[in-house]
Design an enzyme around this catalytic site. Structure first.
Site, PDB file in Angstrom:
ATOM      1  N   ASP A 183     -10.762   2.222   3.751  1.00 43.62           N
ATOM      2  CA  ASP A 183     -11.400   1.188   4.289  1.00 43.62           C
ATOM      3  C   ASP A 183     -13.204   0.671   3.826  1.00 43.62           C
ATOM      4  O   ASP A 183     -13.109  -0.334   3.849  1.00 43.62           O
ATOM      5  CB  ASP A 183     -10.896   0.572   5.139  1.00 43.62           C
ATOM      6  CG  ASP A 183      -9.051   0.270   5.125  1.00 43.62           C
ATOM      7  OD1 ASP A 183      -8.987  -0.783   3.565  1.00 43.62           O
ATOM      8  OD2 ASP A 183      -8.938  -0.348   6.058  1.00 43.62           O
TER       9      ASP A 183
ATOM     10  N   GLN B  86      -4.298  -1.714   9.961  1.00 41.26           N
ATOM     11  CA  GLN B  86      -4.322  -3.604   9.092  1.00 41.26           C
ATOM     12  C   GLN B  86      -4.893  -4.032  10.084  1.00 41.26           C
ATOM     13  O   GLN B  86      -4.180  -3.916  11.242  1.00 41.26           O
ATOM     14  CB  GLN B  86      -3.047  -3.303   8.576  1.00 41.26           C
ATOM     15  CG  GLN B  86      -2.489  -4.476   7.537  1.00 41.26           C
ATOM     16  CD  GLN B  86      -3.114  -3.938   6.402  1.00 41.26           C
ATOM     17  OE1 GLN B  86      -3.292  -3.514   5.602  1.00 41.26           O
ATOM     18  NE2 GLN B  86      -3.676  -5.258   5.533  1.00 41.26           N
TER      19      GLN B  86
ATOM     20  N   LYS C 177       0.824  -1.540  -0.365  1.00 35.29           N
ATOM     21  CA  LYS C 177       0.216   0.082   0.410  1.00 35.29           C
ATOM     22  C   LYS C 177       0.975   1.260   0.193  1.00 35.29           C
ATOM     23  O   LYS C 177       0.527   2.294  -1.029  1.00 35.29           O
ATOM     24  CB  LYS C 177      -0.980  -0.184   1.243  1.00 35.29           C
ATOM     25  CG  LYS C 177      -2.386  -1.188   1.148  1.00 35.29           C
ATOM     26  CD  LYS C 177      -2.609  -1.909   2.428  1.00 35.29           C
ATOM     27  CE  LYS C 177      -3.507  -2.675   2.025  1.00 35.29           C
ATOM     28  NZ  LYS C 177      -4.444  -2.325   3.339  1.00 35.29           N
TER      29      LYS C 177
HETATM   30  N1  GUN Z   1      -6.836  -7.016   6.198  1.00 35.58           N
HETATM   31  C1  GUN Z   1      -7.200  -7.890   5.456  1.00 35.58           C
HETATM   32  N2  GUN Z   1      -7.711  -7.144   4.307  1.00 35.58           N
HETATM   33  C2  GUN Z   1      -7.123  -6.423   4.984  1.00 35.58           C
HETATM   34  C3  GUN Z   1      -8.188  -4.832   4.223  1.00 35.58           C
HETATM   35  O1  GUN Z   1      -8.198  -4.217   2.947  1.00 35.58           O
HETATM   36  N3  GUN Z   1      -7.694  -3.640   5.046  1.00 35.58           N
HETATM   37  C4  GUN Z   1      -7.479  -3.235   6.034  1.00 35.58           C
HETATM   38  N4  GUN Z   1      -7.173  -2.531   6.965  1.00 35.58           N
HETATM   39  N5  GUN Z   1      -6.934  -4.808   6.296  1.00 35.58           N
HETATM   40  C5  GUN Z   1      -6.903  -5.725   6.077  1.00 35.58           C
END
Ligand code: GUN
Length: 302
Positions: free
Chosen positions: A128, A105, A61
């Site tokens: 998100d 995350q 990211k």
């Molecule tokens: N863990 C697995 N997929 C995601 C996601 O799309 N966002 C976040 N914050 N954590 C994750």
């Protein structure tokens, strides 16, 4: 790109090319913002502990932010951080006018409530799309941040101009992040959408019976190879959200990423299929960047 197997052909839904096209559009929008004297969009990612897959996702990211000209900040916390401390850190970023998007995350250590943390993120920075306000607004068809994976899948369907109205969409897996929002979005009165939706989960008695009726099959249960050829209707569009690490001694990393669909046997039956890797995962990151750009442009919460 076509995937020819045993003489049959399924078209690949190519997440790599599609995500790159989206990233190019985002980079152009950022350049325009800067020409106008505005600061670039800024995404903050919070990472608690050092969960292997989370490290990889967050690194990806942050790297993608750099590719499109965004500012990004990675805030790391030890696994023993208290819930109160993490909530305080989220609040500080909520109040920072120099930040457009914030993600924490997942997964989090067991002593921290995911719900509390998710609800502490300001809905206006929740790129998100996990906050109940955003999920509720999305369900009602109001402007909202849509969770990145479902948003990425919608765009893949749209860019390949796949018809969805009146189709039977079967979603396997009801996670808050993918299955639940995906099922709501595919049933909305919109394009992509207007499907008749079936949401299967761990208590569904005969999943294969339902997946065989799917014109659009979205596998999001996190069980490598769960979807076999006999579970797929000939000509179906197959979207594989699975991205599970499976031990593989032949690789330097020691693992391979496996989807929920047995690609080699399902591709000859499908009309379109996403590969793993190179499908939905890359679209997810592109969608996260789009949400962050929308936030900076005040296009969701004006
Ligand atoms: N863990 C697995 N997929 C995601 C996601 O799309 N966002 C976040 N914050 N954590 C994750």
């Amino acid at each position: 790109m076509d995937q020819a197997i045993n003489g049959a052909t399924a078209r690949l839904l190519d997440g790599k090319t599609t995500a790159q096209a989206i990233k190019n559009d985002i980079a152009a929008a950022v350049a325009l913002m800067q020409e106008r004297g505005q600061r670039p969009p800024h995404l903050v990612a919070m990472l608690v502990g050092n969960h292997g897959a989370s490290e990889t996702y967050v690194a990806s990211k942050v790297k993608s932010c750099g590719e499109v000209g965004f500012q990004s900040t990675l805030l790391r916390y030890p696994p023993a951080i208290s819930e109160a401390e993490l909530l305080g850190a989220v609040q500080a970023v909520n109040e920072d006018p120099g930040v457009d998007g914030l993600l924490v995350q997942l997964p989090l250590p067991d002593h921290i409530s995911v719900e509390k943390v998710t609800e502490r993120i300001s809905p206006s920075k929740d790129v998100d799309g996990f906050h109940p306000v955003n999920i509720g607004r999305m369900a009602k068809g109001l402007p909202a941040f849509i969770s990145a994976t479902p948003f990425g899948i919608l765009q893949l369907l749209e860019r390949y101009q796949l018809p969805t109205a009146g189709k039977h969409c079967v979603v396997v897996g009801r996670s808050q992040i993918v299955g639940l929002p995906m099922s709501l979005l595919m049933g909305r009165n919109a394009y992509p959408g207007n499907c008749t939706v079936t949401l299967c989960h761990s208590k569904t008695p005969d999943i294969a019976e339902l997946t065989r009726q799917a014109d659009i099959l979205i596998a999001a249960l996190g069980k490598p190879g769960f979807i076999t050829a006999d579970m797929v209707k000939p000509g179906a569009v197959v979207i594989d959200v699975g991205l599970t690490r499976v031990d593989d001694a032949t690789r330097k990393s020691g693992f391979a990423l496996k989807g929920d669909v047995r690609f080699d046997e399902v591709a000859p039956r499908a009309s379109y299929i996403t590969p793993v890797p190179g499908g939905v995962g890359l679209m997810t990151i592109a969608a996260l960047l789009q949400n962050t750009l929308l936030s900076a442009q005040k296009k969701v919460y004006g």
